[in-house]
Design an enzyme around this catalytic site. Sequence first.
Site, PDB file in Angstrom:
ATOM      1  N   LEU A 130       1.352   5.083 -14.481  1.00 35.69           N
ATOM      2  CA  LEU A 130       0.035   4.765 -13.938  1.00 35.69           C
ATOM      3  C   LEU A 130      -0.093   5.269 -12.490  1.00 35.69           C
ATOM      4  O   LEU A 130      -1.056   5.942 -12.148  1.00 35.69           O
ATOM      5  CB  LEU A 130      -0.168   3.232 -13.997  1.00 35.69           C
ATOM      6  CG  LEU A 130      -1.479   2.675 -13.464  1.00 35.69           C
ATOM      7  CD1 LEU A 130      -2.646   3.064 -14.388  1.00 35.69           C
ATOM      8  CD2 LEU A 130      -1.420   1.131 -13.383  1.00 35.69           C
TER       9      LEU A 130
ATOM     10  N   PRO B  66       0.707   9.714  -6.347  1.00 37.52           N
ATOM     11  CA  PRO B  66       0.988   9.791  -4.921  1.00 37.52           C
ATOM     12  C   PRO B  66      -0.135   9.157  -4.075  1.00 37.52           C
ATOM     13  O   PRO B  66       0.135   8.490  -3.093  1.00 37.52           O
ATOM     14  CB  PRO B  66       1.103  11.300  -4.661  1.00 37.52           C
ATOM     15  CG  PRO B  66       1.545  11.864  -5.971  1.00 37.52           C
ATOM     16  CD  PRO B  66       0.935  10.997  -7.038  1.00 37.52           C
TER      17      PRO B  66
ATOM     18  N   ALA C  85      -2.622   7.066  -5.450  1.00 41.00           N
ATOM     19  CA  ALA C  85      -3.257   5.972  -6.187  1.00 41.00           C
ATOM     20  C   ALA C  85      -2.175   5.011  -6.681  1.00 41.00           C
ATOM     21  O   ALA C  85      -1.639   5.179  -7.762  1.00 41.00           O
ATOM     22  CB  ALA C  85      -4.079   6.509  -7.366  1.00 41.00           C
ATOM     23  N   GLY C  86      -1.836   4.046  -5.815  1.00 40.41           N
ATOM     24  CA  GLY C  86      -0.851   3.030  -6.176  1.00 40.41           C
ATOM     25  C   GLY C  86      -1.589   1.738  -6.468  1.00 40.41           C
ATOM     26  O   GLY C  86      -1.960   1.453  -7.612  1.00 40.41           O
TER      27      GLY C  86
ATOM     28  N   ARG D 271      33.883 -22.784   1.356  1.00 37.82           N
ATOM     29  CA  ARG D 271      34.122 -22.283   2.721  1.00 37.82           C
ATOM     30  C   ARG D 271      34.428 -23.435   3.671  1.00 37.82           C
ATOM     31  O   ARG D 271      33.648 -24.387   3.807  1.00 37.82           O
ATOM     32  CB  ARG D 271      32.863 -21.546   3.200  1.00 37.82           C
ATOM     33  CG  ARG D 271      32.948 -21.026   4.602  1.00 37.82           C
ATOM     34  CD  ARG D 271      33.573 -19.652   4.620  1.00 37.82           C
ATOM     35  NE  ARG D 271      33.400 -19.025   5.922  1.00 37.82           N
ATOM     36  CZ  ARG D 271      34.416 -18.804   6.765  1.00 37.82           C
ATOM     37  NH1 ARG D 271      35.647 -19.180   6.442  1.00 37.82           N
ATOM     38  NH2 ARG D 271      34.184 -18.206   7.917  1.00 37.82           N
TER      39      ARG D 271
ATOM     40  N   GLY E  35      29.235 -12.885   7.571  1.00 37.58           N
ATOM     41  CA  GLY E  35      29.580 -11.465   7.459  1.00 37.58           C
ATOM     42  C   GLY E  35      29.734 -11.005   6.020  1.00 37.58           C
ATOM     43  O   GLY E  35      29.356  -9.873   5.663  1.00 37.58           O
TER      44      GLY E  35
ATOM     45  N   GLU F  27       4.269  -3.196  -9.794  1.00 39.90           N
ATOM     46  CA  GLU F  27       3.342  -3.909 -10.695  1.00 39.90           C
ATOM     47  C   GLU F  27       2.341  -4.753  -9.909  1.00 39.90           C
ATOM     48  O   GLU F  27       2.010  -5.881 -10.279  1.00 39.90           O
ATOM     49  CB  GLU F  27       4.105  -4.748 -11.727  1.00 39.90           C
ATOM     50  CG  GLU F  27       4.703  -3.863 -12.804  1.00 39.90           C
ATOM     51  CD  GLU F  27       5.347  -4.627 -13.933  1.00 39.90           C
ATOM     52  OE1 GLU F  27       4.730  -5.580 -14.409  1.00 39.90           O
ATOM     53  OE2 GLU F  27       6.458  -4.236 -14.331  1.00 39.90           O
TER      54      GLU F  27
HETATM   55  N1  COS Z   1      -8.049  -7.315 -18.064  1.00 39.86           N
HETATM   56  C1  COS Z   1      -9.112  -6.697 -18.611  1.00 39.86           C
HETATM   57  N2  COS Z   1     -10.013  -6.011 -17.866  1.00 39.86           N
HETATM   58  C2  COS Z   1      -9.789  -5.941 -16.530  1.00 39.86           C
HETATM   59  C3  COS Z   1      -8.697  -6.551 -15.909  1.00 39.86           C
HETATM   60  C4  COS Z   1      -7.800  -7.278 -16.732  1.00 39.86           C
HETATM   61  N3  COS Z   1      -6.749  -7.895 -16.225  1.00 39.86           N
HETATM   62  N4  COS Z   1      -8.756  -6.311 -14.573  1.00 39.86           N
HETATM   63  C5  COS Z   1      -9.853  -5.583 -14.365  1.00 39.86           C
HETATM   64  N5  COS Z   1     -10.478  -5.350 -15.542  1.00 39.86           N
HETATM   65  C6  COS Z   1     -11.722  -4.631 -15.759  1.00 39.86           C
HETATM   66  C7  COS Z   1     -12.859  -5.289 -14.993  1.00 39.86           C
HETATM   67  O1  COS Z   1     -13.464  -6.307 -15.780  1.00 39.86           O
HETATM   68  C8  COS Z   1     -13.782  -4.113 -14.780  1.00 39.86           C
HETATM   69  O2  COS Z   1     -14.504  -3.884 -15.973  1.00 39.86           O
HETATM   70  P1  COS Z   1     -16.012  -3.304 -15.965  1.00 39.86           P
HETATM   71  O3  COS Z   1     -15.904  -1.875 -15.508  1.00 39.86           O
HETATM   72  O4  COS Z   1     -16.441  -3.419 -17.389  1.00 39.86           O
HETATM   73  O5  COS Z   1     -16.772  -4.176 -15.016  1.00 39.86           O
HETATM   74  C9  COS Z   1     -12.835  -2.950 -14.579  1.00 39.86           C
HETATM   75  O6  COS Z   1     -11.606  -3.325 -15.203  1.00 39.86           O
HETATM   76  C10 COS Z   1     -12.584  -2.658 -13.124  1.00 39.86           C
HETATM   77  O7  COS Z   1     -12.138  -3.840 -12.484  1.00 39.86           O
HETATM   78  P2  COS Z   1     -12.191  -4.039 -10.885  1.00 39.86           P
HETATM   79  O8  COS Z   1     -13.574  -3.681 -10.394  1.00 39.86           O
HETATM   80  O9  COS Z   1     -11.645  -5.378 -10.549  1.00 39.86           O
HETATM   81  O10 COS Z   1     -11.176  -2.867 -10.433  1.00 39.86           O
HETATM   82  P3  COS Z   1     -10.715  -2.398  -9.006  1.00 39.86           P
HETATM   83  O11 COS Z   1     -10.757  -0.919  -8.976  1.00 39.86           O
HETATM   84  O12 COS Z   1     -11.409  -3.191  -7.933  1.00 39.86           O
HETATM   85  O13 COS Z   1      -9.143  -2.733  -9.012  1.00 39.86           O
HETATM   86  C11 COS Z   1      -7.129  -4.016  -8.831  1.00 39.86           C
HETATM   87  C12 COS Z   1      -8.623  -3.950  -9.210  1.00 39.86           C
HETATM   88  C13 COS Z   1      -6.838  -3.748  -7.371  1.00 39.86           C
HETATM   89  C14 COS Z   1      -6.795  -5.447  -9.150  1.00 39.86           C
HETATM   90  C15 COS Z   1      -6.344  -3.036  -9.738  1.00 39.86           C
HETATM   91  O14 COS Z   1      -6.558  -1.719  -9.377  1.00 39.86           O
HETATM   92  C16 COS Z   1      -4.855  -3.317  -9.724  1.00 39.86           C
HETATM   93  O15 COS Z   1      -4.361  -4.231 -10.392  1.00 39.86           O
HETATM   94  N6  COS Z   1      -4.097  -2.514  -8.948  1.00 39.86           N
HETATM   95  C17 COS Z   1      -2.657  -2.596  -8.938  1.00 39.86           C
HETATM   96  C18 COS Z   1      -2.140  -1.648  -9.927  1.00 39.86           C
HETATM   97  C19 COS Z   1      -0.713  -1.821 -10.147  1.00 39.86           C
HETATM   98  O16 COS Z   1      -0.252  -2.899 -10.499  1.00 39.86           O
HETATM   99  N7  COS Z   1       0.028  -0.728  -9.944  1.00 39.86           N
HETATM  100  C20 COS Z   1       1.396  -0.719 -10.212  1.00 39.86           C
HETATM  101  C21 COS Z   1       1.588   0.089 -11.443  1.00 39.86           C
HETATM  102  S1  COS Z   1       2.853  -0.416 -12.479  1.00 39.86           S
HETATM  103  S2  COS Z   1       4.488  -0.344 -11.479  1.00 39.86           S
END
Ligand code: COS
Length: 389
Positions: free
Chosen positions: A130, A133, A135-136, A271, A349, A372
């Site tokens: 997911l 670079p 988009a985290g 200890r 230590g 995550e």
């Molecule tokens: N389950 C189902 N749908 C979800 C959801 C969930 N848990 N979370 C969000 N959605 C849906 C929302 O309902 C929304 O739907 P609509 O487009 O129909 O309205 C859509 O997804 C977008 O949601 P939102 O506007 O909240 O998205 P954002 O771009 O604001 O992002 C965060 C939200 C920041 C919470 C998200 O990008 C995130 O979790 N980022 C972290 C990612 C991550 O964990 N990266 C690590 C990768 S794995 S190591």
Amino acid sequence: MKASTDHLALPFFDDTHRALGRDLAEWAPLQQVDESDDRRACRQWVRLLGDGGWLRYCVPGSAGGALDKLDSRALVILRETLAFHSPLADFAFAMQGLGSGAITLAGTPAQQAAYLPAVARGDKIAAFALSEPDAGSDAGAMTTSADQSDGGWALNGSKTWISNGDIADFYVTFAKTDRGAGTRGITAFIVDAGNPGLDSSEHIAVMAPHPLATLKFAHCKLPDAAQLGALNGGFKLAMQTLDIFRASVAAAALGMARRALFEAVRFSRERKMFGQTLADFQLTQAKIGEMAALIDAAALLTYRAAWLRDDSQARGAGKRITAEAAMAKMTATENAQRVIDMALQMHGGLGVKVGSKVESLYRDIRSLRIYEGATEVQQLIIGKAVLQS
Ligand code: COS
């Protein structure tokens, strides 16, 4: 040494969970893996976990899984117990689940048959691609694209921080299929390792070694059958997958924190200083009290998130537990970092000596506050949910 199973008596669990927890607590300490080479060790853990039948908890019963559906409480028990013994064993287990979770949730019968039984046996290693670079935390800002081409798809772009990168047999990969549509323009695909358009050779070394790589897609051709779930439904699918596994990251942190407390108690009883044991000092007792309370607070939030999800699934309610999973992940990882730091400090230590258990835990826990969904993302998720309620 055996992990305690006292917490299994809590009402969040049923007898199936209790039996699982007790059996795993017997099995885990008997396994011997040389972890000096993380890639080799990870493959070996997948083999052992597959042969032991534990990976069957990563897939549903219809695909050779141990239980009918993915069960969050079983995942929590597995991760907590494995992380107590070996954070790398926990990592190998978790990635089989995270990497195949989207196939369980949205795969066609043919996709499920092709991947899930092999994941459950430990014959195929899974990965979840997911992050990019640029988009985290803002996963919706990804730029890897998938375009229709020659009756299939062509992927271009790059993914990074990909766990199991370069040892996985397949990568569930998220890509933009409608560039202007933000989170509503992302689709998931299954990319098999060995695809000539995929280069996974750039490894990333981290402070607690585990297999990690950058993936590069250059006109990576995929058949239509590689599309996973609905067109442009990939962001929700990724979030739904994370909803299952975030509570289990909390459990991994919990297992590491429990191990740190175990080491602190053992060390402080042995200890000797100033004519008594370290455990006789009130300062030590206060620290141990604080550590135990931080652990129990994290445990209760973790078990609650897992129970809520299982309960909602059982009732067919499909209620989102995003905020509760976020609370568990944030609290358990942050508390574990504090508990491990206190345990290390108590060891003096010896705590910073390479090879001591608290030293490796100190490195192991750090990335859990980031991956995550970093703590700050969890705060954002919880805050949004509170404001919307
Ligand atoms: N389950 C189902 N749908 C979800 C959801 C969930 N848990 N979370 C969000 N959605 C849906 C929302 O309902 C929304 O739907 P609509 O487009 O129909 O309205 C859509 O997804 C977008 O949601 P939102 O506007 O909240 O998205 P954002 O771009 O604001 O992002 C965060 C939200 C920041 C919470 C998200 O990008 C995130 O979790 N980022 C972290 C990612 C991550 O964990 N990266 C690590 C990768 S794995 S190591």
